[in-house]
Design a protein around this motif. Structure first.
Motif, PDB file in Angstrom:
ATOM      1  N   VAL A 114     -17.612 -25.403  -4.133  1.00  0.00           N
ATOM      2  CA  VAL A 114     -16.374 -24.896  -3.551  1.00  0.00           C
ATOM      3  C   VAL A 114     -16.574 -24.442  -2.099  1.00  0.00           C
ATOM      4  O   VAL A 114     -15.757 -24.750  -1.234  1.00  0.00           O
ATOM      5  CB  VAL A 114     -15.795 -23.731  -4.402  1.00  0.00           C
ATOM      6  N   THR A 115     -17.662 -23.726  -1.841  1.00  0.00           N
ATOM      7  CA  THR A 115     -17.838 -23.148  -0.488  1.00  0.00           C
ATOM      8  C   THR A 115     -18.788 -23.963   0.387  1.00  0.00           C
ATOM      9  O   THR A 115     -18.826 -23.767   1.598  1.00  0.00           O
ATOM     10  CB  THR A 115     -18.424 -21.715  -0.551  1.00  0.00           C
ATOM     11  N   GLY A 116     -19.586 -24.812  -0.215  1.00  0.00           N
ATOM     12  CA  GLY A 116     -20.591 -25.544   0.558  1.00  0.00           C
ATOM     13  C   GLY A 116     -21.828 -24.701   0.843  1.00  0.00           C
ATOM     14  O   GLY A 116     -22.759 -25.176   1.491  1.00  0.00           O
ATOM     15  N   LYS A 117     -21.858 -23.462   0.359  1.00  0.00           N
ATOM     16  CA  LYS A 117     -23.007 -22.594   0.640  1.00  0.00           C
ATOM     17  C   LYS A 117     -23.954 -22.554  -0.559  1.00  0.00           C
ATOM     18  O   LYS A 117     -23.520 -22.398  -1.700  1.00  0.00           O
ATOM     19  CB  LYS A 117     -22.540 -21.182   0.999  1.00  0.00           C
ATOM     20  N   PRO A 118     -25.248 -22.711  -0.292  1.00  0.00           N
ATOM     21  CA  PRO A 118     -26.202 -22.852  -1.395  1.00  0.00           C
ATOM     22  C   PRO A 118     -26.551 -21.524  -2.074  1.00  0.00           C
ATOM     23  O   PRO A 118     -26.492 -20.465  -1.461  1.00  0.00           O
ATOM     24  CB  PRO A 118     -27.447 -23.402  -0.689  1.00  0.00           C
TER      25      PRO A 118
ATOM     26  N   LEU B 294     -25.062 -32.812 -12.157  1.00  0.00           N
ATOM     27  CA  LEU B 294     -25.104 -31.341 -12.259  1.00  0.00           C
ATOM     28  C   LEU B 294     -25.962 -30.769 -11.137  1.00  0.00           C
ATOM     29  O   LEU B 294     -25.610 -29.780 -10.494  1.00  0.00           O
ATOM     30  CB  LEU B 294     -25.733 -30.927 -13.597  1.00  0.00           C
ATOM     31  N   THR B 295     -27.097 -31.419 -10.920  1.00  0.00           N
ATOM     32  CA  THR B 295     -28.008 -30.979  -9.849  1.00  0.00           C
ATOM     33  C   THR B 295     -27.280 -31.027  -8.510  1.00  0.00           C
ATOM     34  O   THR B 295     -27.305 -30.068  -7.732  1.00  0.00           O
ATOM     35  CB  THR B 295     -29.261 -31.888  -9.809  1.00  0.00           C
ATOM     36  N   GLN B 296     -26.611 -32.154  -8.284  1.00  0.00           N
ATOM     37  CA  GLN B 296     -25.850 -32.349  -7.050  1.00  0.00           C
ATOM     38  C   GLN B 296     -24.794 -31.260  -6.878  1.00  0.00           C
ATOM     39  O   GLN B 296     -24.639 -30.665  -5.814  1.00  0.00           O
ATOM     40  CB  GLN B 296     -25.167 -33.722  -7.136  1.00  0.00           C
ATOM     41  N   MET B 297     -24.099 -30.969  -7.958  1.00  0.00           N
ATOM     42  CA  MET B 297     -23.027 -29.973  -7.911  1.00  0.00           C
ATOM     43  C   MET B 297     -23.561 -28.598  -7.514  1.00  0.00           C
ATOM     44  O   MET B 297     -22.916 -27.834  -6.813  1.00  0.00           O
ATOM     45  CB  MET B 297     -22.375 -29.915  -9.301  1.00  0.00           C
ATOM     46  N   MET B 298     -24.776 -28.290  -7.942  1.00  0.00           N
ATOM     47  CA  MET B 298     -25.331 -26.959  -7.662  1.00  0.00           C
ATOM     48  C   MET B 298     -26.117 -26.905  -6.360  1.00  0.00           C
ATOM     49  O   MET B 298     -26.683 -25.883  -6.027  1.00  0.00           O
ATOM     50  CB  MET B 298     -26.204 -26.516  -8.836  1.00  0.00           C
TER      51      MET B 298
END
Ligand code: GDP
Length: 297
Positions: free
Chosen positions: A266-270, A83-87
């Motif tokens: 989805v976008t790669g933007k944090p 989950l951490t990785q995903m966010m």
């Protein structure tokens, strides 16, 4: 609060594993199915969920390497990590220009909370870093938008540059930046116009502003309550402007919110910050690991 439903469902999913000395393949499959449904119910993007489940499953089937944890704890730890990785894994900060001013262009759809968030961020920098920001009112389509920014500026005691509604926003930005340089402001926030939907004219205008301002950061303000639209909005703005990051607003609302958490995947933007209310100090730094823990409850 957002994610309450997700938290309950994930906890239910783990309940079947608790107290088991060994987890059978069937147990794991049942748990993964529940996790998958919980994420989909929370409105997390479909392909993001698919990848997520695949990764958790692969790790769970791998060697037991987590010493000192029972099988249920191991699975929870794997889910927490993924989950951490995903966010976004790490906390991301604003980029700071090597020489002042750092120019932060704020974009987003109308009503997302852009103007409010400009105030919150400027207020935060002023209080934490003794910064001297200037806010530029570049939304000329809604007279109320300029007034609103002026009010916020007054409230947090930060100057606002505006030239009314009859001047081209690109010119307003140029003039505002000139003033910022003369006054040695260290941060400049450009409050751009929003629309109800992404349209070509808006994007063209934002691209023109980007070109003259050469901003250090381009932050998209997204309303977490808008579900999958939040993800589509982020993709649209990112394609046109190459964002540096995202701010999620209205996480205090009673929403599923999961879609917005797919934005990074989805976008790669944090995601840099989250808005947790209407007041000027209702802005939190986004920590993916803490959000994962909060979601797991
Ligand atoms: P803009 O059109 O994008 O500039 O949006 P505004 O800044 O005018 O905000 C629209 C509405 O959302 C206002 O009523 C704000 O007070 C509210 N708002 C902004 N951020 C948040 C937030 O994090 N939580 C809540 N509950 N309301 C917010």
């Amino acid at each position: 609060m957002a994610f309450e439903g997700l938290t309950n469902k994930l906890q239910n999913a783990f309940r079947n594993l608790r107290g088991k000395g060994k987890i059978s393949e069937a147990d794991l499959r049942a748990t993964m199915r529940e996790i998958r449904l919980a994420l989909l119910d929370a409105d997390v993007n479909f392909s993001v969920v698919r990848d997520f489940v695949k990764k958790v499953q692969a790790k769970a089937n791998g060697e037991n390497v987590l010493e000192g944890l029972n099988p249920a704890q191991q699975i929870i730890k794997i889910v927490d990590d993924e989950l951490t990785q995903m966010m976004g894994e790490e906390t991301t900060s604003l980029i700071k220009a090597p020489k002042i001013p750092t120019i932060i262009m704020m974009v987003g759809l109308q009503g997302a909370g852009k103007t409010t968030t400009v105030g919150k961020l400027a207020n935060r920098l002023k209080n934490d870093d003794n910064a001297r920001p200037l806010l530029i009112a570049a939304d000329v389509y809604r007279p109320a938008a300029i007034e609103q920014l002026q009010q916020i500026g007054n409230q947090i005691n930060v100057p606002v540059f505006d030239e009314g509604t009859n001047v081209d926003p690109v010119k307003i930005v140029e003039d505002g930046l000139k003033q910022a340089k003369e006054n040695h402001n260290d941060y400049v926030f450009i409050d751009t116009a929003g629309r109800l939907q992404i349209d070509e004219k808006l994007m063209k205008e934002l691209q023109n502003i980007k070109e003259v301002a050469n901003p250090t950061d381009i932050l998209l303000v997204v309303d977490a309550m808008t579900g999958q639209n939040a993800v589509n909005t982020a993709e649209g703005f990112n394609d046109a402007l190459d964002l540096t990051g995202v701010i999620l607003t209205k996480l205090d609302g009673d929403t599923r919110g999961g879609a917005a958490l797919s934005i990074k995947a989805v976008t790669g933007k944090p995601i840099l910050y989250t808005g947790q209310g209407e007041k000027m100090n209702d802005l939190d730094v986004f920590h993916p690991d803490r959000m994962a823990s909060r979601i797991l409850g």
